[in-house]
Design an enzyme around this catalytic site. Structure first.
Site, mmCIF file in Angstrom:
data_model
loop_
_atom_site.group_PDB
_atom_site.id
_atom_site.type_symbol
_atom_site.label_atom_id
_atom_site.label_comp_id
_atom_site.label_asym_id
_atom_site.label_seq_id
_atom_site.Cartn_x
_atom_site.Cartn_y
_atom_site.Cartn_z
ATOM 1 N N HIS A 66 36.456 16.371 -14.972
ATOM 2 C CA HIS A 66 37.265 15.667 -15.978
ATOM 3 C C HIS A 66 37.606 16.591 -17.126
ATOM 4 O O HIS A 66 36.994 17.645 -17.328
ATOM 5 C CB HIS A 66 36.545 14.410 -16.486
ATOM 6 C CG HIS A 66 35.470 14.677 -17.491
ATOM 7 N ND1 HIS A 66 35.325 13.924 -18.646
ATOM 8 C CD2 HIS A 66 34.465 15.597 -17.522
ATOM 9 C CE1 HIS A 66 34.300 14.392 -19.341
ATOM 10 N NE2 HIS A 66 33.750 15.393 -18.670
ATOM 11 N N CYS A 120 34.054 18.287 -23.477
ATOM 12 C CA CYS A 120 32.774 17.993 -22.821
ATOM 13 C C CYS A 120 32.120 19.323 -22.441
ATOM 14 O O CYS A 120 32.811 20.287 -22.115
ATOM 15 C CB CYS A 120 33.022 17.166 -21.546
ATOM 16 S SG CYS A 120 31.535 16.861 -20.569
ATOM 17 N N GLN A 138 29.916 5.851 -17.816
ATOM 18 C CA GLN A 138 30.403 4.655 -18.494
ATOM 19 C C GLN A 138 31.345 3.916 -17.539
ATOM 20 O O GLN A 138 32.038 4.556 -16.746
ATOM 21 C CB GLN A 138 31.134 5.062 -19.773
ATOM 22 C CG GLN A 138 30.164 5.640 -20.830
ATOM 23 C CD GLN A 138 30.893 6.425 -21.886
ATOM 24 O OE1 GLN A 138 31.516 5.848 -22.772
ATOM 25 N NE2 GLN A 138 30.835 7.751 -21.791
ATOM 26 N N SER A 161 33.459 7.869 -25.200
ATOM 27 C CA SER A 161 33.413 9.327 -25.452
ATOM 28 C C SER A 161 34.758 9.849 -25.928
ATOM 29 O O SER A 161 34.819 10.834 -26.655
ATOM 30 C CB SER A 161 33.012 10.059 -24.163
ATOM 31 O OG SER A 161 31.681 9.701 -23.828
ATOM 32 N N HIS A 164 40.038 10.665 -21.208
ATOM 33 C CA HIS A 164 39.735 11.545 -20.082
ATOM 34 C C HIS A 164 40.891 11.592 -19.083
ATOM 35 O O HIS A 164 41.609 10.605 -18.907
ATOM 36 C CB HIS A 164 38.539 11.028 -19.266
ATOM 37 C CG HIS A 164 37.313 10.663 -20.024
ATOM 38 N ND1 HIS A 164 36.137 11.381 -19.969
ATOM 39 C CD2 HIS A 164 37.039 9.612 -20.851
ATOM 40 C CE1 HIS A 164 35.203 10.803 -20.706
ATOM 41 N NE2 HIS A 164 35.723 9.731 -21.259
HETATM 42 N N1 LIG Z 1 26.069 13.604 -14.241
HETATM 43 C C1 LIG Z 1 25.500 12.669 -15.029
HETATM 44 N N2 LIG Z 1 25.078 11.524 -14.520
HETATM 45 N N3 LIG Z 1 25.349 12.983 -16.363
HETATM 46 C C2 LIG Z 1 25.096 11.949 -17.345
HETATM 47 C C3 LIG Z 1 26.433 11.396 -17.801
HETATM 48 C C4 LIG Z 1 26.215 10.335 -18.855
HETATM 49 C C5 LIG Z 1 27.442 9.441 -18.888
HETATM 50 N N4 LIG Z 1 28.596 10.171 -19.422
HETATM 51 C C6 LIG Z 1 29.827 9.588 -19.308
HETATM 52 O O1 LIG Z 1 29.987 8.484 -18.860
HETATM 53 C C7 LIG Z 1 31.022 10.417 -19.757
HETATM 54 C C8 LIG Z 1 31.978 10.572 -18.579
HETATM 55 C C9 LIG Z 1 31.664 11.907 -17.983
HETATM 56 C C10 LIG Z 1 31.012 12.763 -19.085
HETATM 57 C C11 LIG Z 1 30.696 11.791 -20.164
HETATM 58 C C12 LIG Z 1 30.236 12.020 -21.433
HETATM 59 C C13 LIG Z 1 29.749 13.291 -22.022
HETATM 60 C C14 LIG Z 1 30.667 13.842 -23.117
HETATM 61 O O2 LIG Z 1 30.857 12.831 -24.060
HETATM 62 P P1 LIG Z 1 29.714 12.398 -25.135
HETATM 63 O O3 LIG Z 1 28.446 12.105 -24.347
HETATM 64 O O4 LIG Z 1 29.554 13.538 -26.111
HETATM 65 O O5 LIG Z 1 30.296 11.166 -25.756
HETATM 66 N N5 LIG Z 1 29.412 14.313 -21.142
HETATM 67 C C15 LIG Z 1 28.237 14.202 -20.489
HETATM 68 O O6 LIG Z 1 27.600 13.168 -20.395
HETATM 69 C C16 LIG Z 1 27.746 15.492 -19.867
HETATM 70 N N6 LIG Z 1 26.294 15.432 -19.700
HETATM 71 C C17 LIG Z 1 28.406 15.603 -18.511
HETATM 72 C C18 LIG Z 1 27.998 16.878 -17.806
HETATM 73 C C19 LIG Z 1 28.085 18.105 -18.484
HETATM 74 C C20 LIG Z 1 27.743 19.271 -17.803
HETATM 75 C C21 LIG Z 1 27.338 19.215 -16.459
HETATM 76 C C22 LIG Z 1 27.273 17.977 -15.803
HETATM 77 C C23 LIG Z 1 27.605 16.798 -16.482
HETATM 78 C C24 LIG Z 1 27.164 8.226 -19.710
HETATM 79 N N7 LIG Z 1 26.686 7.185 -19.041
HETATM 80 O O7 LIG Z 1 27.409 8.235 -20.898
#
Ligand SMILES: N=C(N)NCCC[C@H](NC(=O)[C@@H]1CCC/C1=C\[C@H](COP(=O)(O)O)NC(=O)[C@@H](N)Cc1ccccc1)C(N)=O
Length: 170
Positions: A66, A120, A138, A161, A164
């Site tokens: 994304h 991100c 989310q 967040s 996207h």
């Molecule tokens: N692979 C998983 N399961 N990692 C947990 C994801 C948690 C999830 N995240 C989201 O839903 C959004 C959509 C994608 C990225 C994201 C948000 C944020 C950026 O937004 P912010 O939190 O500052 O608001 N990036 C992340 O979380 C990063 N760890 C994603 C990542 C980064 C590097 C490598 C792999 C994954 C949530 N339930 O909040």
């Protein structure tokens, strides 16, 4: 060994066979009444041997990348790109629509653009989030990602967040 109009289908998300009645457009997990279970057993034995390879490492998971553009109302208005993000949501929408146009025109890939433009931490991996299943992301993000076919790119998806663009990889 199924009654007329019934057929065995494959659920990609659960990687399991299910039974579909093409006349009445109904589907169910268990074989319908009147099924010749002996014949069904041999069919399923063959079926499992040719069951389509699930493209993900674990059933029910997908892999996506994304590009995230945050704004001042994002749940965490900060990123590796900008310590304090003050742009409004309207400006973020203009920015991500411009990114979308460049990707749709074929000028640049989502991954290449994510490298420099995504708010991100996955930017450094061209936005690649790895494999994830239901209930990891989310809800708006999950629903949009799971609705994509591999290789397809979403429209603008709005989450807490930020905004996207999502590309389903597997
Ligand atoms: N692979 C998983 N399961 N990692 C947990 C994801 C948690 C999830 N995240 C989201 O839903 C959004 C959509 C994608 C990225 C994201 C948000 C944020 C950026 O937004 P912010 O939190 O500052 O608001 N990036 C992340 O979380 C990063 N760890 C994603 C990542 C980064 C590097 C490598 C792999 C994954 C949530 N339930 O909040």
């Amino acid at each position: 060994g199924l009654p007329p109009d019934w057929e065995v289908r494959h659920s990609q998300s659960k990687n399991l066979p299910y039974y579909f009645n093409s006349a009445e457009k109904i589907s169910r997990w268990e074989p319908p009444a009147g099924t010749d279970t002996e014949k069904l057993k041999t069919y399923m034995a063959e079926y499992h041997s040719k069951a389509p390879v699930v493209e993900d490492r674990q059933p029910g998971k997908i892999r996506a990348a994304h590009l995230l553009v945050k704004h001042r109302d994002s749940r965490r208005p900060s990123s590796w790109r900008e310590n304090q993000i003050t742009r409004g949501k309207e400006e973020a929408l203009e920015i991500i629509k411009a990114h979308e146009r460049r990707i749709q025109s074929g000028e640049i890939s989502l991954g290449q653009l994510a490298l420099t433009e995504s708010d991100c931490s996955s930017a450094r991996k061209q936005g690649d989030l790895g494999y994830f299943g239901r209930n990891d992301m989310q809800k708006e993000f999950e629903d949009a990602a799971f609705a994509l076919r591999p290789g397809e790119i979403s429209g603008v998806v709005d989450t807490a967040s930020g905004l996207h663009l999502i590309e389903r990889l597997e």
